[in-house]
Design an enzyme around this catalytic site. Sequence first.
Site, PDB file in Angstrom:
ATOM      1  N   TYR A 143       0.806  -1.216   0.000  1.00 45.81           N
ATOM      2  CA  TYR A 143       0.000   0.000   0.000  1.00 45.81           C
ATOM      3  C   TYR A 143       0.845   1.275   0.000  1.00 45.81           C
ATOM      4  O   TYR A 143       0.335   2.357  -0.280  1.00 45.81           O
ATOM      5  CB  TYR A 143      -0.940   0.019   1.210  1.00 45.81           C
ATOM      6  CG  TYR A 143      -1.987  -1.077   1.204  1.00 45.81           C
ATOM      7  CD1 TYR A 143      -2.192  -1.873   0.088  1.00 45.81           C
ATOM      8  CD2 TYR A 143      -2.768  -1.314   2.325  1.00 45.81           C
ATOM      9  CE1 TYR A 143      -3.146  -2.873   0.096  1.00 45.81           C
ATOM     10  CE2 TYR A 143      -3.732  -2.319   2.333  1.00 45.81           C
ATOM     11  CZ  TYR A 143      -3.904  -3.098   1.218  1.00 45.81           C
ATOM     12  OH  TYR A 143      -4.858  -4.087   1.226  1.00 45.81           O
ATOM     13  N   LYS A 193       3.695 -15.374   2.882  1.00 46.40           N
ATOM     14  CA  LYS A 193       3.593 -16.161   1.647  1.00 46.40           C
ATOM     15  C   LYS A 193       5.014 -16.489   1.209  1.00 46.40           C
ATOM     16  O   LYS A 193       5.466 -16.175   0.095  1.00 46.40           O
ATOM     17  CB  LYS A 193       2.837 -15.362   0.576  1.00 46.40           C
ATOM     18  CG  LYS A 193       2.439 -16.183  -0.650  1.00 46.40           C
ATOM     19  CD  LYS A 193       1.434 -17.281  -0.341  1.00 46.40           C
ATOM     20  CE  LYS A 193       1.015 -17.983  -1.641  1.00 46.40           C
ATOM     21  NZ  LYS A 193       0.221 -19.214  -1.368  1.00 46.40           N
ATOM     22  N   ASP A 225      -2.833 -18.271   2.728  1.00 44.35           N
ATOM     23  CA  ASP A 225      -4.008 -19.003   2.252  1.00 44.35           C
ATOM     24  C   ASP A 225      -4.430 -20.068   3.260  1.00 44.35           C
ATOM     25  O   ASP A 225      -5.630 -20.275   3.504  1.00 44.35           O
ATOM     26  CB  ASP A 225      -3.774 -19.610   0.871  1.00 44.35           C
ATOM     27  CG  ASP A 225      -2.376 -20.188   0.698  1.00 44.35           C
ATOM     28  OD1 ASP A 225      -1.579 -20.143   1.648  1.00 44.35           O
ATOM     29  OD2 ASP A 225      -2.078 -20.694  -0.403  1.00 44.35           O
ATOM     30  N   ASP A 249      -5.109  -6.741   6.154  1.00 40.90           N
ATOM     31  CA  ASP A 249      -6.327  -6.083   5.703  1.00 40.90           C
ATOM     32  C   ASP A 249      -7.388  -7.118   5.339  1.00 40.90           C
ATOM     33  O   ASP A 249      -8.541  -7.060   5.784  1.00 40.90           O
ATOM     34  CB  ASP A 249      -5.987  -5.208   4.488  1.00 40.90           C
ATOM     35  CG  ASP A 249      -7.126  -4.295   4.073  1.00 40.90           C
ATOM     36  OD1 ASP A 249      -8.200  -4.309   4.729  1.00 40.90           O
ATOM     37  OD2 ASP A 249      -6.957  -3.560   3.084  1.00 40.90           O
ATOM     38  N   ASP A 253     -10.850  -8.535   7.717  1.00 36.89           N
ATOM     39  CA  ASP A 253     -12.217  -8.430   7.195  1.00 36.89           C
ATOM     40  C   ASP A 253     -12.909  -9.785   7.271  1.00 36.89           C
ATOM     41  O   ASP A 253     -14.093  -9.891   7.601  1.00 36.89           O
ATOM     42  CB  ASP A 253     -12.202  -7.919   5.756  1.00 36.89           C
ATOM     43  CG  ASP A 253     -12.116  -6.410   5.681  1.00 36.89           C
ATOM     44  OD1 ASP A 253     -12.115  -5.765   6.755  1.00 36.89           O
ATOM     45  OD2 ASP A 253     -12.042  -5.858   4.570  1.00 36.89           O
TER      46      ASP A 253
END
Length: 329
Positions: A143, A193, A225, A249, A253
């Site tokens: 970001y 990851k 994942d 993020d 959620d």
Amino acid sequence: MGTYSIAVLPGDGIGPEVIEQAVRVLQTVSTRFGHTFNMHYALVGVAAIEAEGVAISDATMQLCQLSDAVLFGAVGGVPRYERPNSKIRPESALFRLRKELALFANLRPVRPLNALLNASTIKPEILQGTDLLVVRELTGGLYFGKPSEIRESPHGLEAIDTMLYTQAEIERIVRRAFELARDRRKKVTSVDKANVLSTSRLWRTTADRVAEDYPDIALEHLLVDTCAMQIIRQPAKFDVIVTENMFGDILTDEASMLAGSKANPIAAILSAAMMLRYSFGLKREAQAVEAAVERVIEAGFRTEDLRETGKVTVGTKEMGRLIAEAIPV
């Protein structure tokens, strides 16, 4: 008894409505425990764009810099500012706050209340015992990395985003997670990851090195994942999850739905409780607010988003009043 300065940025959408109730609860805490909370209000998001021409002004940033804490509502939700080609976006206020205030650690707890286990789409027996804290790195990664742009190429338009992390950025967020785990169940899950990304490989080796300083804390690594699946399959196994910006993020959620809802005054009030605990070190006061929330929910009161057969549905202001009154004298 303490005196604390709070910058209050209600923002847009439900922000002003829910922040009003968080402030009401803080005022009750002030009265019951003898503290002084000096509230200083300012605009942010669409409200600031329309009044001041920017998503957050220099004056508001200075107010936040001089305050002991910032109580933030929400920004955005107005379609004309959500277009990809919009020159001023309300969300830019969030990025400026995070970067200039060095808000690198975003703490997102998920602890479904027993009385609300049926509010989630997840089976109650899966949710039982869930009490996790996601520690999301907030000022680095995809970001904030440069370049980030859409540009011309010989083959047409192409887009690029850059994920960048320094060892120091990773170490400070991971260390924060370990410190928080010491006051909880002493387990840290580091999410990355590492089978694909170089940043994740640096993340993992740095986490292993930091873990050597905390022999009393158990560390495990999960690919993002796998973590996304496990949060739904077995959420109670997690204690503290630490991860980079984008992964955090998305995962938070997802995790928010374990509690059944995100947008109501209870969330804002519990955020105020986090401010009491982490910003001001007022653990007893934070526990009083959290206990008041549980007491009101267990008494059968619900907001519209948590409507339940046989329970009493109340509005935002009434829920705020009930919780404030439930704080013990």
